[in-house]
Scaffold this motif. Structure first.
Motif, PDB file in Angstrom:
ATOM      1  N   GLN A 120       0.951  -1.189   0.104  1.00  0.00           N
ATOM      2  CA  GLN A 120       0.134   0.331  -0.029  1.00  0.00           C
ATOM      3  C   GLN A 120       0.800   1.152  -0.074  1.00  0.00           C
ATOM      4  O   GLN A 120       0.677   2.302  -0.696  1.00  0.00           O
ATOM      5  CB  GLN A 120      -0.921  -0.084   1.175  1.00  0.00           C
ATOM      6  CG  GLN A 120      -2.348   0.798   1.032  1.00  0.00           C
ATOM      7  CD  GLN A 120      -3.098   0.563   2.001  1.00  0.00           C
ATOM      8  OE1 GLN A 120      -2.654   0.996   3.352  1.00  0.00           O
ATOM      9  NE2 GLN A 120      -4.132  -0.121   2.045  1.00  0.00           N
ATOM     10  N   GLN A 121       1.954   1.538   0.867  1.00  0.00           N
ATOM     11  CA  GLN A 121       2.708   2.500   0.967  1.00  0.00           C
ATOM     12  C   GLN A 121       4.191   2.120   1.321  1.00  0.00           C
ATOM     13  O   GLN A 121       4.263   1.068   2.137  1.00  0.00           O
ATOM     14  CB  GLN A 121       2.322   3.414   1.892  1.00  0.00           C
ATOM     15  CG  GLN A 121       3.164   4.725   2.005  1.00  0.00           C
ATOM     16  CD  GLN A 121       2.304   5.608   2.943  1.00  0.00           C
ATOM     17  OE1 GLN A 121       1.190   5.943   2.773  1.00  0.00           O
ATOM     18  NE2 GLN A 121       3.350   6.222   3.735  1.00  0.00           N
ATOM     19  N   LYS A 122       5.076   2.551   0.959  1.00  0.00           N
ATOM     20  CA  LYS A 122       6.395   2.307   1.181  1.00  0.00           C
ATOM     21  C   LYS A 122       7.258   3.728   1.304  1.00  0.00           C
ATOM     22  O   LYS A 122       6.978   4.464   0.651  1.00  0.00           O
ATOM     23  CB  LYS A 122       7.313   1.496   0.477  1.00  0.00           C
ATOM     24  CG  LYS A 122       7.565   1.870  -1.044  1.00  0.00           C
ATOM     25  CD  LYS A 122       8.429   0.868  -1.806  1.00  0.00           C
ATOM     26  CE  LYS A 122       8.654   1.218  -3.137  1.00  0.00           C
ATOM     27  NZ  LYS A 122       9.577   0.311  -3.856  1.00  0.00           N
ATOM     28  N   GLY A 123       8.424   3.706   2.060  1.00  0.00           N
ATOM     29  CA  GLY A 123       9.099   4.852   2.265  1.00  0.00           C
ATOM     30  C   GLY A 123      10.645   4.626   2.869  1.00  0.00           C
ATOM     31  O   GLY A 123      10.565   3.412   3.565  1.00  0.00           O
ATOM     32  N   GLU A 124      11.510   5.644   2.945  1.00  0.00           N
ATOM     33  CA  GLU A 124      12.557   5.495   3.724  1.00  0.00           C
ATOM     34  C   GLU A 124      12.587   6.502   4.796  1.00  0.00           C
ATOM     35  O   GLU A 124      11.968   7.431   4.870  1.00  0.00           O
ATOM     36  CB  GLU A 124      13.790   5.813   2.722  1.00  0.00           C
ATOM     37  CG  GLU A 124      13.940   5.213   1.418  1.00  0.00           C
ATOM     38  CD  GLU A 124      14.463   3.799   1.555  1.00  0.00           C
ATOM     39  OE1 GLU A 124      15.299   3.798   2.422  1.00  0.00           O
ATOM     40  OE2 GLU A 124      14.002   3.071   0.774  1.00  0.00           O
ATOM     41  N   TYR A 125      13.387   5.920   5.892  1.00  0.00           N
ATOM     42  CA  TYR A 125      13.614   6.892   7.079  1.00  0.00           C
ATOM     43  C   TYR A 125      15.189   6.622   7.354  1.00  0.00           C
ATOM     44  O   TYR A 125      15.685   5.960   7.100  1.00  0.00           O
ATOM     45  CB  TYR A 125      12.656   6.310   8.192  1.00  0.00           C
ATOM     46  CG  TYR A 125      12.774   5.058   8.589  1.00  0.00           C
ATOM     47  CD1 TYR A 125      13.803   4.547   9.518  1.00  0.00           C
ATOM     48  CD2 TYR A 125      11.840   4.034   8.303  1.00  0.00           C
ATOM     49  CE1 TYR A 125      13.829   3.343   9.931  1.00  0.00           C
ATOM     50  CE2 TYR A 125      11.782   2.712   8.647  1.00  0.00           C
ATOM     51  CZ  TYR A 125      12.991   2.281   9.501  1.00  0.00           C
ATOM     52  OH  TYR A 125      13.144   0.905   9.926  1.00  0.00           O
ATOM     53  N   THR A 126      15.522   7.753   8.172  1.00  0.00           N
ATOM     54  CA  THR A 126      16.914   7.632   8.580  1.00  0.00           C
ATOM     55  C   THR A 126      17.269   6.465   9.399  1.00  0.00           C
ATOM     56  O   THR A 126      16.639   5.800  10.305  1.00  0.00           O
ATOM     57  CB  THR A 126      17.177   8.824   9.574  1.00  0.00           C
ATOM     58  OG1 THR A 126      16.836  10.094   8.795  1.00  0.00           O
ATOM     59  CG2 THR A 126      18.834   8.761   9.975  1.00  0.00           C
ATOM     60  N   GLY A 127      18.148   5.537   8.736  1.00  0.00           N
ATOM     61  CA  GLY A 127      18.437   3.913   9.060  1.00  0.00           C
ATOM     62  C   GLY A 127      17.613   2.865   8.666  1.00  0.00           C
ATOM     63  O   GLY A 127      17.871   1.746   9.290  1.00  0.00           O
ATOM     64  N   GLY A 128      16.751   3.208   7.777  1.00  0.00           N
ATOM     65  CA  GLY A 128      16.092   1.997   7.363  1.00  0.00           C
ATOM     66  C   GLY A 128      14.927   2.402   6.188  1.00  0.00           C
ATOM     67  O   GLY A 128      14.834   3.602   5.689  1.00  0.00           O
ATOM     68  N   ARG A 129      14.040   1.514   6.109  1.00  0.00           N
ATOM     69  CA  ARG A 129      12.672   1.619   5.259  1.00  0.00           C
ATOM     70  C   ARG A 129      11.682   1.107   5.921  1.00  0.00           C
ATOM     71  O   ARG A 129      11.784  -0.067   6.906  1.00  0.00           O
ATOM     72  CB  ARG A 129      12.965   1.139   3.884  1.00  0.00           C
ATOM     73  CG  ARG A 129      13.307  -0.428   3.817  1.00  0.00           C
ATOM     74  CD  ARG A 129      14.486  -0.599   2.901  1.00  0.00           C
ATOM     75  NE  ARG A 129      15.665   0.122   2.805  1.00  0.00           N
ATOM     76  CZ  ARG A 129      16.600  -0.116   3.760  1.00  0.00           C
ATOM     77  NH1 ARG A 129      16.533  -1.094   4.549  1.00  0.00           N
ATOM     78  NH2 ARG A 129      17.661   0.660   3.648  1.00  0.00           N
ATOM     79  N   TYR A 130      10.431   1.239   5.408  1.00  0.00           N
ATOM     80  CA  TYR A 130       9.428   0.590   5.847  1.00  0.00           C
ATOM     81  C   TYR A 130       8.215   0.263   4.742  1.00  0.00           C
ATOM     82  O   TYR A 130       8.469   0.995   3.662  1.00  0.00           O
ATOM     83  CB  TYR A 130       8.258   1.492   6.704  1.00  0.00           C
ATOM     84  CG  TYR A 130       7.819   2.689   6.346  1.00  0.00           C
ATOM     85  CD1 TYR A 130       6.397   2.692   5.647  1.00  0.00           C
ATOM     86  CD2 TYR A 130       8.589   3.894   5.829  1.00  0.00           C
ATOM     87  CE1 TYR A 130       5.892   3.839   4.873  1.00  0.00           C
ATOM     88  CE2 TYR A 130       7.840   5.080   5.219  1.00  0.00           C
ATOM     89  CZ  TYR A 130       6.693   5.022   4.848  1.00  0.00           C
ATOM     90  OH  TYR A 130       6.028   6.146   4.151  1.00  0.00           O
ATOM     91  N   ALA A 131       7.318  -0.705   4.851  1.00  0.00           N
ATOM     92  CA  ALA A 131       6.476  -0.771   3.908  1.00  0.00           C
ATOM     93  C   ALA A 131       5.059  -1.279   4.646  1.00  0.00           C
ATOM     94  O   ALA A 131       5.082  -1.926   5.613  1.00  0.00           O
ATOM     95  CB  ALA A 131       6.769  -2.024   2.956  1.00  0.00           C
TER      96      ALA A 131
END
Length: 151
Positions: A120-131
């Protein structure tokens, strides 16, 4: 460890809210802890946020409560397209996701999609990524995958 994720340890519960300042103060008072600092997610250039396969400027205010082995995340989304915004509009305030720390993000997304759970959604953050995977029909909540960079 069997199962689709390779883990069954829930690391975080995400809750959508309309007013993060008010709700984080309510949680702080309820649990007798300090009200956490509210942070804002990164701009698109850093976060590379995609919603249903398309880039989105979506940002959100976040507040984190570390509750022993589990983190409680409060999320107040902006108006740009996001899983947070559409979920809040459709379901109102309340639980949005349960999160798991995993390894092999691309492989896990592919595996879950093959089982009928679309990204549905994904992105990056400082130190990693999410989905965020759309598991709502079966699990009544979304599943968030978190992959942290190796130190």
């Amino acid at each position: 460890m069997s199962g689709l994720l390779g883990t069954n340890v829930i690391t975080q519960i995400g809750i959508l809210v309309h007013d993060i300042e008010k709700v984080s103060q309510a949680y702080a008072d309820f649990f007798g802890v300090a009200k956490p600092q509210v942070i804002v997610t990164d701009v698109w250039e850093k976060a590379q946020t995609e919603v249903n396969g398309s880039p989105s400027e979506a940002r959100a205010k976040l507040a984190f409560f570390d509750m022993g082995s589990l983190q409680l995340e409060l999320i107040e989304p902006d108006e740009h397209p996001s899983t947070w915004r559409s979920y809040l509009n459709e379901h109102g305030e309340g639980p949005h996701h349960i999160a798991f720390v995993i390894e092999g993000m691309k492989e896990k997304i592919t595996l879950l999609e093959s089982k009928g759970f679309p990204l549905q959604q994904k992105g990056e953050y400082t130190g990693g990524r999410y989905a965020y995977m759309d598991t709502f029909k079966e699990l009544k909540v979304l599943v968030e995958l978190l992959e942290n960079d190796k130190a």
